[in-house]
Design a protein around this motif. Structure first.
Motif, short mmCIF file in Angstrom:
data_model
loop_
_atom_site.label_atom_id
_atom_site.label_comp_id
_atom_site.label_asym_id
_atom_site.label_seq_id
_atom_site.Cartn_x
_atom_site.Cartn_y
_atom_site.Cartn_z
N ILE A 81 0.23 14.03 11.52
CA ILE A 81 -0.28 13.52 10.58
C ILE A 81 0.31 11.98 10.05
O ILE A 81 0.94 11.59 11.51
CB ILE A 81 1.35 14.79 9.54
CG1 ILE A 81 1.45 15.61 10.03
CG2 ILE A 81 1.38 13.85 8.59
CD1 ILE A 81 3.18 16.28 9.84
N GLN A 125 -0.19 9.12 7.22
CA GLN A 125 -0.74 8.41 6.29
C GLN A 125 -1.42 7.77 6.36
O GLN A 125 -2.95 7.94 5.65
CB GLN A 125 1.09 7.83 5.46
CG GLN A 125 0.95 7.18 4.04
CD GLN A 125 -0.11 6.03 3.64
OE1 GLN A 125 -1.25 5.77 2.87
NE2 GLN A 125 0.18 4.85 4.93
N SER A 126 -1.77 6.89 6.61
CA SER A 126 -2.98 6.04 6.70
C SER A 126 -4.04 5.85 7.49
O SER A 126 -5.41 5.70 7.34
CB SER A 126 -2.30 4.60 7.57
OG SER A 126 -2.39 5.12 8.60
N LYS A 135 14.94 5.48 5.47
CA LYS A 135 14.70 4.32 4.61
C LYS A 135 15.69 3.69 4.41
O LYS A 135 14.91 2.14 3.28
CB LYS A 135 14.60 5.33 3.34
CG LYS A 135 13.15 7.16 2.84
CD LYS A 135 12.03 5.74 1.98
CE LYS A 135 11.24 5.19 3.46
NZ LYS A 135 10.56 6.69 3.92
O1 M6R Z 1 0.37 5.83 8.47
P1 M6R Z 1 1.62 6.63 9.21
O2 M6R Z 1 1.95 7.74 8.94
O3 M6R Z 1 0.87 7.28 10.67
O4 M6R Z 1 2.67 5.61 9.76
C1 M6R Z 1 3.82 6.64 10.47
C2 M6R Z 1 4.74 5.85 10.59
O5 M6R Z 1 4.21 3.62 10.98
C3 M6R Z 1 5.51 4.89 8.92
O6 M6R Z 1 6.07 6.83 8.55
C4 M6R Z 1 6.91 4.28 9.07
O7 M6R Z 1 7.66 4.75 8.86
C5 M6R Z 1 7.88 3.97 7.73
N1 M6R Z 1 7.89 2.77 7.38
C6 M6R Z 1 8.30 4.90 6.90
O8 M6R Z 1 8.32 4.64 5.53
#
Ligand code: M6R
Length: 365
Positions: A103, A105-106, A242
């Motif tokens: 999982i 996001q990026s 957060k």
């Molecule tokens: O892009 P990703 O979902 O892989 O990123 C994972 C974490 O670096 C990201 O969720 C980080 O913890 C955020 N700054 C949380 O708000």
């Protein structure tokens, strides 16, 4: 570009109803149809799964913990969730029939990509849950389920998280359906709940003035404790993360039942305790944990289901959240915690969108 909002984070919090709708678009079946999730795995593949490993970092890891709850409940496949940075170095045991879900996001987080690669090399099938089409994770994995949150600019992840939860709910439903473990009434209830979620999320915006009051009252606290149980335990972790990352206040999230094994020693009149208590199977247990916290003068800020007066006598303030299927509560209960962190950070003069020491995507170890 911020569309009238002061910060990207604020804009992205308020975009969640739309982000959810976009993520669910064409993925909710009509009546008795099966869940139309576009996956390259055959039903036989999905029936043949023996276990699922989820790897992720940060907020995405919290989504993984909710995913574990949902997948195990709905499909009875055993799920392990690990930090990608740990998984990649611990020589994970991959048995036949293992599906690895990354999982991110990026789609560019170095540890998550490496953990996915490690699992694939050991024979796991791989699926990415990702918000960026064409990112490394989507190219590396055999299959991708996209969240359609739209670009997320604020370093603190908000709409990417709630849309990850929506996709994980759909995936859990799909697995349950194919594997024959899904009760039809439960399926209908969850699907109906998903359909109604964007409208419920809109209603959450009305809570902002009350949350601003909490923020004003507690912005100078040294610590916060967040408590939840079941699928809301990871939301307690997420609320704490957060707050830490954008306001620089120390915060911890705990499963409410763990409180008496240590954190209760921290509780006094200066400790705000943010409590997640939806009206679900865990409510009575959480209530009794919170009574213990109140007896030690902890200042309880509670989120409960509309109409629940169980905490009225002991909480400093109670926010009522629309009633939804308890397993969809994580999506709704996240929003006030995002707003709380946001307003505290703004009141403290912090750079909300670019917190110190943090990068939007962590492409190095
Ligand atoms: O892009 P990703 O979902 O892989 O990123 C994972 C974490 O670096 C990201 O969720 C980080 O913890 C955020 N700054 C949380 O708000």
């Amino acid at each position: 570009e911020k569309g009238g909002y002061k910060h990207f984070m604020q804009k992205e919090i308020f975009e969640q109803p739309q982000a959810l709708s976009n993520t669910l678009l064409n993925r909710l079946p009509l009546d008795a149809e099966s869940i139309p999730l576009d996956l390259p795995f055959s039903d036989a593949d999905l029936r043949g799964l023996s276990r699922i490993h989820i790897v992720a970092c940060g907020t995405s890891w919290h989504a993984g913990l909710v995913g574990k709850f949902l997948i195990e409940q709905l499909s009875r496949v055993a799920v392990e969730v690990d930090y990608a940075s740990e998984y990649r170095y611990r020589e994970p045991v991959i048995q036949p029939g293992t599906l690895l879900i990354g999982i991110t996001q990026s789609g560019e987080t170095a540890d998550t990509l490496a953990a996915m690669k490690e699992a694939a090399a050991r024979g796991a099938r791989t699926l990415a849950i990702c918000n960026v089409m064409g990112s490394t994770a989507t190219r590396q994995a055999e299959a991708t389920l996209l969240t359609h949150a739209g670009p997320e600019i604020g370093v603190a992840s908000t709409k990417a998280f709630t849309t990850q939860l929506a996709v994980l709910t759909l995936l859990a439903l799909k697995l349950g359906e194919v594997r024959g473990t899904l009760d039809p009434d439960l399926k209908a209830g969850l699907l109906q709940g998903l359909r109604e979620l964007p409208a419920h999320l809109e209603r959450m915006n009305a809570l902002e003035p009350r949350i601003l009051q909490w923020a004003q009252r507690w912005k100078d606290a040294d610590d916060f404790l967040y408590l939840g149980r079941g699928p809301c335990y990871p939301i307690a972790l997420e609320g704490a993360l957060k707050l830490k990352e954008i306001s620089y206040i120390h915060a911890e999230g705990y499963p409410a039942g763990e409180m008496k094994h240590g954190p209760i020693a921290l509780i006094d009149k200066n400790l705000p305790v943010v409590a997640l208590m939806p009206h679900d199977a865990h409510r009575e247990k959480t209530l009794s944990n919170l009574q213990e916290a109140a007896a030690r003068d902890g200042r309880i800020l509670a989120l409960v289901t509309e109409g629940d007066t169980g905490l009225a006598a002991i909480a400093e303030d109670v926010l009522e959240i629309p009633a939804v299927h308890p397993w969809l509560a994580p999506i709704l209960y996240t929003v006030p915690l995002q707003l709380l962190a946001y307003h505290i950070a703004v009141l403290r003069g912090c750079d909300v969108d670019q917190p110190r020491n943090l990068a939007k995507s962590v492409t190095v170890e």
